[in-house]
Design a protein around this motif. Structure first.
Motif, PDB file in Angstrom:
ATOM      1  N   THR A  12      49.547  31.886  33.878  1.00 34.43           N
ATOM      2  CA  THR A  12      48.864  33.072  34.386  1.00 34.43           C
ATOM      3  C   THR A  12      49.289  33.284  35.832  1.00 34.43           C
ATOM      4  N   ILE A  13      49.191  34.508  36.273  1.00 34.45           N
ATOM      5  CA  ILE A  13      49.380  34.771  37.697  1.00 34.45           C
ATOM      6  C   ILE A  13      48.036  34.465  38.346  1.00 34.45           C
ATOM      7  N   ALA A  14      47.962  33.337  39.036  1.00 34.74           N
ATOM      8  CA  ALA A  14      46.716  32.908  39.664  1.00 34.74           C
ATOM      9  C   ALA A  14      46.350  33.831  40.823  1.00 34.74           C
ATOM     10  N   ARG A  15      47.354  34.214  41.561  1.00 34.08           N
ATOM     11  CA  ARG A  15      47.242  35.159  42.673  1.00 34.08           C
ATOM     12  C   ARG A  15      48.663  35.603  42.963  1.00 34.08           C
ATOM     13  N   PRO A  16      48.851  36.683  43.676  1.00 37.41           N
ATOM     14  CA  PRO A  16      50.216  37.162  43.921  1.00 37.41           C
ATOM     15  C   PRO A  16      51.122  36.064  44.481  1.00 37.41           C
ATOM     16  N   THR A  50      50.269  29.772  37.595  1.00 34.19           N
ATOM     17  CA  THR A  50      49.626  28.521  37.202  1.00 34.19           C
ATOM     18  C   THR A  50      49.962  28.230  35.749  1.00 34.19           C
ATOM     19  N   VAL A 107      51.902  33.295  42.941  1.00 36.97           N
ATOM     20  CA  VAL A 107      51.539  31.967  42.440  1.00 36.97           C
ATOM     21  C   VAL A 107      51.291  32.040  40.934  1.00 36.97           C
ATOM     22  N   ALA A 147      54.323  39.548  47.447  1.00 35.73           N
ATOM     23  CA  ALA A 147      54.088  38.146  47.819  1.00 35.73           C
ATOM     24  C   ALA A 147      55.344  37.313  47.642  1.00 35.73           C
ATOM     25  N   ALA A 199      51.649  43.727  43.879  1.00 36.81           N
ATOM     26  CA  ALA A 199      51.293  42.669  44.831  1.00 36.81           C
ATOM     27  C   ALA A 199      52.077  41.388  44.578  1.00 36.81           C
ATOM     28  N   HIS A 200      52.388  41.112  43.317  1.00 34.42           N
ATOM     29  CA  HIS A 200      53.162  39.908  42.979  1.00 34.42           C
ATOM     30  C   HIS A 200      54.562  39.989  43.601  1.00 34.42           C
TER      31      HIS A 200
END
Length: 121
Positions: free
Chosen positions: A105-109, A113, A111, A12, A8-9
């Motif tokens: 960290t991968i906050a969401r695909p 942080t 993104v 995105a 997913a990363h």
């Protein structure tokens, strides 16, 4: 600059680019990036910054060996044991070790942080 990612990363990043969020330093938005899950598709590269968890190191190196770069110089941005693995797989001359103290960290695909208030090791 190119990125190797998966799942997913990767999807995105291909669709929306990459965002690095940081309260202390402000956000960085890269609206369009070159992203792949196949390092061999990148062709010749000048420098590889390897930033994976230790348990993913050997699998990542196997993929990186497929890059067609005569001057590849992976840079291990993790713990010292990773340098030993890189040297064993790629040879002493191809490795430039280093340590990076940036907690992310991968906050969401798509993104990342940055934890600006992390404590050192």
């Amino acid at each position: 600059m190119s990125f190797v990612a998966r799942g997913a990363h990767l999807a995105a990043m291909r669709e929306r680019g990459l965002v690095i969020e940081s309260d202390a330093h402000g956000d960085i938005r890269i609206p369009s990036v070159r992203a792949t899950d196949d390092p061999a598709s990148l062709g010749a590269v000048d420098l590889i910054i390897l930033s994976v968890k230790l348990w993913d190191t050997e699998a990542a190196i196997r993929q990186l060996k497929r890059c067609s770069s005569p001057a590849r110089s992976p840079f291990a941005a993790e713990r010292v044991i990773k340098d030993d693995i890189l040297r064993r797989e790629l040879g002493e001359a191809s490795v430039m070790g280093g340590v990076c103290y940036v907690a992310t960290t991968i906050a969401r695909p798509g993104v990342i942080t940055r934890q600006d208030r992390c404590s050192g090791w």
